[in-house]
Write an enzyme that holds these catalytic residues in place. Structure first.
Site, PDB file in Angstrom:
ATOM      1  N   ASN A   6      10.111  43.320  42.116  1.00 50.44           N
ATOM      2  CA  ASN A   6       9.036  43.279  41.130  1.00 50.44           C
ATOM      3  C   ASN A   6       8.585  41.815  40.980  1.00 50.44           C
ATOM      4  OD1 ASN A   6       7.816  42.852  38.552  1.00 50.44           O
ATOM      5  ND2 ASN A   6       8.529  44.856  37.888  1.00 50.44           N
ATOM      6  N   ASP A   8       6.082  40.622  39.017  1.00 51.15           N
ATOM      7  CA  ASP A   8       5.284  40.373  37.811  1.00 51.15           C
ATOM      8  C   ASP A   8       5.441  38.949  37.272  1.00 51.15           C
ATOM      9  OD1 ASP A   8       4.478  42.975  37.888  1.00 51.15           O
ATOM     10  OD2 ASP A   8       5.775  43.660  36.269  1.00 51.15           O
ATOM     11  N   HIS A   9       6.688  38.446  37.316  1.00 56.32           N
ATOM     12  CA  HIS A   9       6.917  37.160  36.644  1.00 56.32           C
ATOM     13  C   HIS A   9       6.382  35.966  37.417  1.00 56.32           C
ATOM     14  CE1 HIS A   9       8.542  39.102  33.327  1.00 56.32           C
ATOM     15  NE2 HIS A   9       9.605  39.558  33.942  1.00 56.32           N
ATOM     16  N   ARG A  17      -0.572  28.738  32.768  1.00 53.90           N
ATOM     17  CA  ARG A  17      -1.524  27.639  32.907  1.00 53.90           C
ATOM     18  C   ARG A  17      -2.956  28.128  33.157  1.00 53.90           C
ATOM     19  NH1 ARG A  17      -0.228  22.142  33.911  1.00 53.90           N
ATOM     20  NH2 ARG A  17       1.351  21.705  32.353  1.00 53.90           N
ATOM     21  N   HIS A  42       3.314  45.579  37.794  1.00 53.81           N
ATOM     22  CA  HIS A  42       3.038  46.376  36.590  1.00 53.81           C
ATOM     23  C   HIS A  42       1.720  45.891  36.006  1.00 53.81           C
ATOM     24  CE1 HIS A  42       4.661  47.777  32.357  1.00 53.81           C
ATOM     25  NE2 HIS A  42       3.484  48.279  32.652  1.00 53.81           N
ATOM     26  N   ARG A  44      -0.336  45.907  33.166  1.00 53.16           N
ATOM     27  CA  ARG A  44      -0.229  46.281  31.753  1.00 53.16           C
ATOM     28  C   ARG A  44      -1.597  46.318  31.113  1.00 53.16           C
ATOM     29  NH1 ARG A  44       5.401  45.505  29.731  1.00 53.16           N
ATOM     30  NH2 ARG A  44       4.550  46.080  27.720  1.00 53.16           N
ATOM     31  N   ARG A  48      -0.964  40.885  30.743  1.00 50.51           N
ATOM     32  CA  ARG A  48      -0.249  39.643  30.425  1.00 50.51           C
ATOM     33  C   ARG A  48       0.318  38.972  31.677  1.00 50.51           C
ATOM     34  NH1 ARG A  48       5.063  42.000  27.416  1.00 50.51           N
ATOM     35  NH2 ARG A  48       3.499  42.959  26.106  1.00 50.51           N
ATOM     36  N   HIS A  49       0.556  39.748  32.731  1.00 53.34           N
ATOM     37  CA  HIS A  49       1.000  39.087  33.976  1.00 53.34           C
ATOM     38  C   HIS A  49       0.100  39.492  35.146  1.00 53.34           C
ATOM     39  CE1 HIS A  49       3.435  42.731  33.882  1.00 53.34           C
ATOM     40  NE2 HIS A  49       4.330  42.217  33.064  1.00 53.34           N
ATOM     41  N   GLU A  69       3.383  50.042  38.749  1.00 49.13           N
ATOM     42  CA  GLU A  69       3.903  50.523  37.458  1.00 49.13           C
ATOM     43  C   GLU A  69       2.757  50.576  36.476  1.00 49.13           C
ATOM     44  OE1 GLU A  69       6.985  48.452  35.256  1.00 49.13           O
ATOM     45  OE2 GLU A  69       8.029  48.267  37.157  1.00 49.13           O
ATOM     46  N   THR A  99       9.303  43.329  27.298  1.00 50.81           N
ATOM     47  CA  THR A  99       9.359  44.038  28.571  1.00 50.81           C
ATOM     48  C   THR A  99       9.524  45.521  28.260  1.00 50.81           C
ATOM     49  OG1 THR A  99      10.537  44.189  30.694  1.00 50.81           O
ATOM     50  CG2 THR A  99      11.865  43.700  28.755  1.00 50.81           C
ATOM     51  N   THR A 100       9.512  46.370  29.300  1.00 52.96           N
ATOM     52  CA  THR A 100       9.573  47.813  29.064  1.00 52.96           C
ATOM     53  C   THR A 100      10.912  48.167  28.413  1.00 52.96           C
ATOM     54  OG1 THR A 100       8.342  47.956  31.113  1.00 52.96           O
ATOM     55  CG2 THR A 100       9.101  50.024  30.160  1.00 52.96           C
ATOM     56  N   GLU A 150      12.958  56.929  38.129  1.00 53.13           N
ATOM     57  CA  GLU A 150      13.626  55.626  38.154  1.00 53.13           C
ATOM     58  C   GLU A 150      14.436  55.550  36.875  1.00 53.13           C
ATOM     59  OE1 GLU A 150      11.369  52.158  39.257  1.00 53.13           O
ATOM     60  OE2 GLU A 150      12.613  50.877  37.981  1.00 53.13           O
ATOM     61  N   HIS A 190      15.869  47.664  36.005  1.00 56.00           N
ATOM     62  CA  HIS A 190      15.681  46.969  34.727  1.00 56.00           C
ATOM     63  C   HIS A 190      16.959  46.246  34.340  1.00 56.00           C
ATOM     64  CE1 HIS A 190      14.052  45.728  30.929  1.00 56.00           C
ATOM     65  NE2 HIS A 190      12.887  46.172  31.338  1.00 56.00           N
ATOM     66  N   GLY A 191      16.850  44.938  34.297  1.00 55.64           N
ATOM     67  CA  GLY A 191      17.984  44.118  33.867  1.00 55.64           C
ATOM     68  C   GLY A 191      19.064  43.943  34.922  1.00 55.64           C
ATOM     69  N   GLY A 212      13.372  42.503  39.356  1.00 57.39           N
ATOM     70  CA  GLY A 212      12.371  41.460  39.221  1.00 57.39           C
ATOM     71  C   GLY A 212      12.899  40.178  38.620  1.00 57.39           C
ATOM     72  N   HIS A 213      13.217  40.229  37.322  1.00 62.63           N
ATOM     73  CA  HIS A 213      13.466  38.996  36.579  1.00 62.63           C
ATOM     74  C   HIS A 213      14.565  38.130  37.184  1.00 62.63           C
ATOM     75  CE1 HIS A 213      14.808  36.550  33.090  1.00 62.63           C
ATOM     76  NE2 HIS A 213      13.502  36.460  32.914  1.00 62.63           N
TER      77      HIS A 213
HETATM   78  N1  PXP Z   1      11.570  48.963  36.865  1.00 59.83           N
HETATM   79  C1  PXP Z   1      10.697  49.107  35.849  1.00 59.83           C
HETATM   80  C2  PXP Z   1      10.074  50.444  35.638  1.00 59.83           C
HETATM   81  C3  PXP Z   1      10.356  48.016  35.021  1.00 59.83           C
HETATM   82  O1  PXP Z   1       9.497  48.177  34.000  1.00 59.83           O
HETATM   83  C4  PXP Z   1      10.915  46.758  35.302  1.00 59.83           C
HETATM   84  C5  PXP Z   1      10.528  45.582  34.472  1.00 59.83           C
HETATM   85  O2  PXP Z   1       9.192  45.306  34.611  1.00 59.83           O
HETATM   86  C6  PXP Z   1      11.806  46.650  36.380  1.00 59.83           C
HETATM   87  C7  PXP Z   1      12.133  47.778  37.128  1.00 59.83           C
HETATM   88  C8  PXP Z   1      12.422  45.364  36.755  1.00 59.83           C
HETATM   89  O3  PXP Z   1      13.207  44.893  35.701  1.00 59.83           O
HETATM   90  P1  PXP Z   1      13.780  43.427  35.755  1.00 59.83           P
HETATM   91  O4  PXP Z   1      12.603  42.509  35.757  1.00 59.83           O
HETATM   92  O5  PXP Z   1      14.592  43.339  34.514  1.00 59.83           O
HETATM   93  O6  PXP Z   1      14.579  43.311  37.021  1.00 59.83           O
END
Ligand code: PXP
Length: 236
Positions: A6, A8-9, A17, A42, A44, A48-49, A69, A99-100, A150, A190-191, A212-213
């Site tokens: 992912n 997004d970040h 910026r 994602h 949104r 935001r990203h 997403e 976040t979600t 998921e 997620h996480g 992602g993160h």
């Molecule tokens: N899967 C879904 C559906 C999510 O919403 C996210 C966060 O955007 C992720 C996976 C990835 O999560 P993380 O950024 O915590 O790894």
């Protein structure tokens, strides 16, 4: 097990910026070069990203499976039908959340979601539902016609290395088993990070992890290619 990334970040940092760097399309290209199984963005409601043009450019410039997403809204359905990602992952979305935060309540809106995914599937887009590892939500997901769930691994990730870890992990294991019995393919995310991802191997038949993160955070210090490859080693 496959690794989807992912990105997004990368866009979060760019938007801080308001310019063009770092470029999420370049991030997607680096992930593609590493051989990841999918790239997730994602889109949104508040942008935001990831922005609309990011999705369009990634779809144009990347061959890797693109997972979009998005929330269950008419606007996002139209976007998916315009960009034609390989898959969509339907998520709940609250404006104020960082976040979600939780899974989609599929059981509470079974009719709406079942109807929502019909035009997407008709265009060949695979559909995944981001749900908590909960029996009611898994059973409802199987009724919608979606091909994937998921599982939200946030509670497991938060509980990692505490006395709640095993309980949270068992919920994932049970939900994955039930989902597969009902004919769904099972992803998770997620996480997840470099420490807690290992236990995902204990869940039979898990198809793909979306992370992602932790990868983008590590990439700041090691570079994206190295951060992705390190995670690929842990996931494969
Ligand atoms: N899967 C879904 C559906 C999510 O919403 C996210 C966060 O955007 C992720 C996976 C990835 O999560 P993380 O950024 O915590 O790894």
């Amino acid at each position: 097990m496959l690794l989807g990334v992912n990105i997004d970040h990368v866009a979060t940092l760019r938007n801080a910026r308001g310019g063009f760097e770092p470029d999420p399309v370049l991030a997607a290209k680096i992930c593609e070069k590493c051989g990841v199984s999918s790239i997730t963005t994602h889109l949104r409601e508040d942008r935001r990203h990831i922005k609309d043009e990011d999705v369009a450019n990634i779809k144009k410039q990347i061959k890797t499976y693109l997972n979009l997403e998005m929330a269950v809204t008419d606007e996002m359905q139209a976007k998916a039908l315009e960009y034609l990602p390989h898959s969509v992952c339907l998520v709940p979305e609250k404006r104020q959340e960082v976040t979600t935060e939780g899974g989609l309540d599929v059981a509470g809106q079974l009719d709406k979601i079942t109807k929502f995914i019909v035009p997407l599937k008709a265009k060949g887009i695979e559909v995944s539902l981001f749900i908590d590892p909960d029996e009611k939500q898994v059973r409802a997901s199987a009724q919608t016609g979606a091909q994937f769930i998921e599982m939200h691994t946030g509670s497991y990730s938060n509980a990692f290395a505490t006395d709640r870890e095993d309980d949270e992990f068992q919920k994932l294991k049970n939900a994955a088993k039930l989902a597969q019995e009902l004919g769904l393919r099972v992803n998770a995310g997620h996480g997840l990070d470099y420490k807690n991802v290992g236990r995902m191997h204990e869940i039979a038949g898990l198809y793909e992890l979306n992370i992602g993160h932790s990868i983008i955070s590590r990439a700041i210090f090691t570079g994206l290619e190295s951060a992705v490859k390190e995670m690929q080693e842990l996931v494969k």
